[in-house]
Design an enzyme around this catalytic site. Structure first.
Site, PDB file in Angstrom:
ATOM      1  N   CYS A 138       0.764  -1.231   0.025  1.00 11.09           N
ATOM      2  CA  CYS A 138      -0.245  -0.181   0.058  1.00 11.09           C
ATOM      3  C   CYS A 138       0.979   1.101   0.201  1.00 11.09           C
ATOM      4  O   CYS A 138       1.062   1.666   0.946  1.00 11.09           O
ATOM      5  CB  CYS A 138      -1.055  -0.296   1.269  1.00 11.09           C
ATOM      6  SG  CYS A 138      -2.153   1.402   1.527  1.00 11.09           S
ATOM      7  N   CYS A 189       0.195   4.235   2.343  1.00 10.35           N
ATOM      8  CA  CYS A 189       0.038   3.749   3.829  1.00 10.35           C
ATOM      9  C   CYS A 189       1.759   3.863   4.336  1.00 10.35           C
ATOM     10  O   CYS A 189       2.319   4.473   4.968  1.00 10.35           O
ATOM     11  CB  CYS A 189      -0.117   2.274   4.123  1.00 10.35           C
ATOM     12  SG  CYS A 189      -2.002   1.488   3.581  1.00 10.35           S
ATOM     13  N   ASP A 190       2.211   3.177   3.103  1.00 12.94           N
ATOM     14  CA  ASP A 190       3.744   2.471   3.166  1.00 12.94           C
ATOM     15  C   ASP A 190       5.154   3.827   2.789  1.00 12.94           C
ATOM     16  O   ASP A 190       5.963   3.791   2.724  1.00 12.94           O
ATOM     17  CB  ASP A 190       4.262   1.295   3.372  1.00 12.94           C
ATOM     18  CG  ASP A 190       3.468   0.039   3.831  1.00 12.94           C
ATOM     19  OD1 ASP A 190       2.930   0.938   5.721  1.00 12.94           O
ATOM     20  OD2 ASP A 190       3.710  -1.003   3.971  1.00 12.94           O
TER      21      ASP A 190
HETATM   22  P1  FAD Z   1     -10.318  -6.249   6.072  1.00 15.51           P
HETATM   23  O1  FAD Z   1      -9.563  -5.319   6.938  1.00 15.51           O
HETATM   24  O2  FAD Z   1      -9.958  -7.274   5.034  1.00 15.51           O
HETATM   25  O3  FAD Z   1     -11.386  -7.155   7.170  1.00 15.51           O
HETATM   26  C1  FAD Z   1     -11.956  -8.325   6.425  1.00 15.51           C
HETATM   27  C2  FAD Z   1     -13.383  -9.201   7.510  1.00 15.51           C
HETATM   28  O4  FAD Z   1     -14.142 -10.236   6.960  1.00 15.51           O
HETATM   29  C3  FAD Z   1     -12.661 -10.039   8.052  1.00 15.51           C
HETATM   30  O5  FAD Z   1     -12.456 -10.423   9.327  1.00 15.51           O
HETATM   31  C4  FAD Z   1     -11.489 -11.459   7.615  1.00 15.51           C
HETATM   32  O6  FAD Z   1     -12.257 -12.512   8.189  1.00 15.51           O
HETATM   33  C5  FAD Z   1     -13.284 -11.844   7.449  1.00 15.51           C
HETATM   34  N1  FAD Z   1     -14.166 -12.366   6.368  1.00 15.51           N
HETATM   35  C6  FAD Z   1     -13.522 -12.118   4.758  1.00 15.51           C
HETATM   36  N2  FAD Z   1     -14.387 -13.796   4.349  1.00 15.51           N
HETATM   37  C7  FAD Z   1     -15.049 -13.835   5.353  1.00 15.51           C
HETATM   38  C8  FAD Z   1     -16.036 -14.693   4.728  1.00 15.51           C
HETATM   39  N3  FAD Z   1     -16.941 -15.773   4.014  1.00 15.51           N
HETATM   40  N4  FAD Z   1     -16.753 -15.216   6.316  1.00 15.51           N
HETATM   41  C9  FAD Z   1     -16.579 -14.219   7.542  1.00 15.51           C
HETATM   42  N5  FAD Z   1     -15.918 -13.509   7.442  1.00 15.51           N
HETATM   43  C10 FAD Z   1     -15.145 -13.387   6.557  1.00 15.51           C
HETATM   44  N6  FAD Z   1      -4.572   1.070   5.755  1.00 15.51           N
HETATM   45  C11 FAD Z   1      -4.489   2.489   6.611  1.00 15.51           C
HETATM   46  O7  FAD Z   1      -5.023   2.485   6.671  1.00 15.51           O
HETATM   47  N7  FAD Z   1      -2.896   2.200   7.065  1.00 15.51           N
HETATM   48  C12 FAD Z   1      -2.167   1.346   6.844  1.00 15.51           C
HETATM   49  O8  FAD Z   1      -0.848   1.247   7.340  1.00 15.51           O
HETATM   50  C13 FAD Z   1      -2.582   0.021   6.398  1.00 15.51           C
HETATM   51  N8  FAD Z   1      -1.548  -0.509   6.275  1.00 15.51           N
HETATM   52  C14 FAD Z   1      -2.156  -1.692   4.989  1.00 15.51           C
HETATM   53  C15 FAD Z   1      -0.944  -2.543   5.422  1.00 15.51           C
HETATM   54  C16 FAD Z   1      -1.143  -4.056   5.061  1.00 15.51           C
HETATM   55  C17 FAD Z   1       0.342  -5.193   4.918  1.00 15.51           C
HETATM   56  C18 FAD Z   1      -2.660  -4.333   4.127  1.00 15.51           C
HETATM   57  C19 FAD Z   1      -2.821  -5.937   4.054  1.00 15.51           C
HETATM   58  C20 FAD Z   1      -3.397  -3.343   4.785  1.00 15.51           C
HETATM   59  C21 FAD Z   1      -3.097  -2.434   4.643  1.00 15.51           C
HETATM   60  N9  FAD Z   1      -4.126  -0.941   5.079  1.00 15.51           N
HETATM   61  C22 FAD Z   1      -3.691  -0.419   5.257  1.00 15.51           C
HETATM   62  C23 FAD Z   1      -5.473  -1.056   4.283  1.00 15.51           C
HETATM   63  C24 FAD Z   1      -6.023  -1.875   5.333  1.00 15.51           C
HETATM   64  O9  FAD Z   1      -5.517  -2.618   6.258  1.00 15.51           O
HETATM   65  C25 FAD Z   1      -7.125  -2.411   4.790  1.00 15.51           C
HETATM   66  O10 FAD Z   1      -7.971  -0.915   3.849  1.00 15.51           O
HETATM   67  C26 FAD Z   1      -8.873  -2.605   6.627  1.00 15.51           C
HETATM   68  O11 FAD Z   1      -8.589  -3.136   6.656  1.00 15.51           O
HETATM   69  C27 FAD Z   1     -10.086  -3.020   5.452  1.00 15.51           C
HETATM   70  O12 FAD Z   1     -10.968  -3.303   6.710  1.00 15.51           O
HETATM   71  P2  FAD Z   1     -12.695  -4.281   5.700  1.00 15.51           P
HETATM   72  O13 FAD Z   1     -13.427  -3.983   7.537  1.00 15.51           O
HETATM   73  O14 FAD Z   1     -13.011  -3.167   5.187  1.00 15.51           O
HETATM   74  O15 FAD Z   1     -11.753  -5.347   5.655  1.00 15.51           O
END
Ligand code: FAD
Length: 310
Positions: free
Chosen positions: A134, A137-138
């Site tokens: 990202c 982010c980084d």
């Molecule tokens: P997610 O965080 O992807 O959560 C999805 C959830 O759904 C999880 O609990 C998962 O287990 C669950 N799930 C998936 N499929 C199913 C299913 N079929 N049944 C039940 N549960 C399910 N963003 C920033 O703002 N700053 C940062 O510094 C940053 N650094 C990052 C670094 C890395 C390495 C990564 C990978 C991402 C980073 N991001 C950062 C991005 C950020 O993490 C995401 O934008 C954010 O987590 C999205 O949130 P979300 O709740 O939409 O999805």
């Protein structure tokens, strides 16, 4: 039955559960892995008002905040099917992989996304130690350093342009013989002095010194020769895959597989809402996912108060 059932326990799902529970309605949250992508993150420096935190710490705080409310938390539960209500205002059903079935008047889908990986030696070992996904982010962590961007589609070229303004040098590596990004982005990219573009190249290995990335090897697909690039960071931009495989036969998805939502988080199914990285919302970030989750919960509440009493 739940009034609001949230599927997914990342920032979007946690925010949705808290906003719903604060309305005093029956709220449940089912998640395969509470915390989501945040668990895979190390330094987080753009979660506004928190100058610095770490992924596992933020994930634990998300869960603790949800636990402060009367929310039925079903962790380590994977949803495998959504069966929409047969009649408007009826109960939706979410089937879990363990055979259980949950019923709810509204469902908020927040199953997030995952970055496509290169699957080469060193990538796993040096994730968050030079291997990043990202640029928003980084990027600033690599100020003045040398980085590579893997992938010459729109997101790769956007990342390279973005990073070129922060880092010393960017090497963009594309597998194909030409970049796939829009022409206007390519023109911008080629105008930058500190960017080198390498096409027909396959990244084969990430090298590190035991603590952090020090380079990568790519194979020139035309000459069939291997080359080492010394650098400090690698941004992998070969696709963000939404976790919607379980929804293909129920809710409307975009061509990229993201859940289509409107500005209030409504999906194509009445009473089913969606938020965060799993949706068509632009820019996948923690603060955005939290805002979207909150919005979807408020939309679900608005919908519930208009339903006939049960
Ligand atoms: P997610 O965080 O992807 O959560 C999805 C959830 O759904 C999880 O609990 C998962 O287990 C669950 N799930 C998936 N499929 C199913 C299913 N079929 N049944 C039940 N549960 C399910 N963003 C920033 O703002 N700053 C940062 O510094 C940053 N650094 C990052 C670094 C890395 C390495 C990564 C990978 C991402 C980073 N991001 C950062 C991005 C950020 O993490 C995401 O934008 C954010 O987590 C999205 O949130 P979300 O709740 O939409 O999805």
């Amino acid at each position: 039955a739940f009034d609001v059932l949230v599927v997914g326990g990342g920032p979007a799902g946690a925010a949705a559960a808290i906003y719903a529970a604060r309305k005093g309605i029956r709220t449940g949250i089912a998640a395969e892995r509470f915390g989501g992508q945040v668990l895979d993150t190390m330094a987080i420096e753009n979660f506004i008002s928190v100058q610095h935190t770490e992924g596992p710490k933020l994930a634990a705080q998300l869960e603790q905040h949800v636990k402060d409310y009367d929310v039925d938390i079903m962790n380590l539960q994977r949803a495998e099917k959504l069966i929409p209500a047969k009649v408007p205002g009826g109960l939706h059903e979410v089937r879990l992989e363990n055979g259980a079935s949950l019923k709810a008047r509204t469902v908020i889908l927040s199953t997030g996304a995952r970055w496509r990986q290169m699957n080469v030696p060193g990538e796993d070992a040096y994730r968050n130690k030079g291997v990043a996904y990202c640029p928003h982010c980084d990027g600033p962590l690599y100020k003045g350093k040398r980085v590579a961007v893997i992938g010459g589609g729109n997101s790769g070229v956007e990342a390279a342009i973005d990073l070129a303004g922060i880092v010393a040098h960017v090497t963009l590596i594309e597998f194909d013989s030409q970049l796939r990004a829009d022409a206007v982005l390519q023109r911008k990219l080629y105008s930058l002095k500190n960017v080198t573009v390498i096409t027909s190249a396959l990244t084969t290995e990430v090298h590190g010194d035991g603590e952090k990335v020090i380079g990568l090897t790519y194979r020139d697909r035309n000459a069939d020769s291997s080359h080492l690039v010394e650098l400090e960071g690698i941004f992998v931009q070969i696709g963000l895959v939404p976790n919607t495989e379980w929804l293909t036969d129920s809710v409307a998805l975009s061509a990229r597989g993201e859940i289509e939502i409107d500005h209030r988080g409504h999906t194509s199914i009445e009473g089913v809402f969606a938020a965060g990285d799993v949706t068509t919302v632009p820019y996948k970030q923690i603060v955005i996912a939290m805002g979207e989750g909150s919005k979807a919960a408020l939309s679900a509440f608005d919908y519930l108060i208009r339903l006939a009493p049960m």
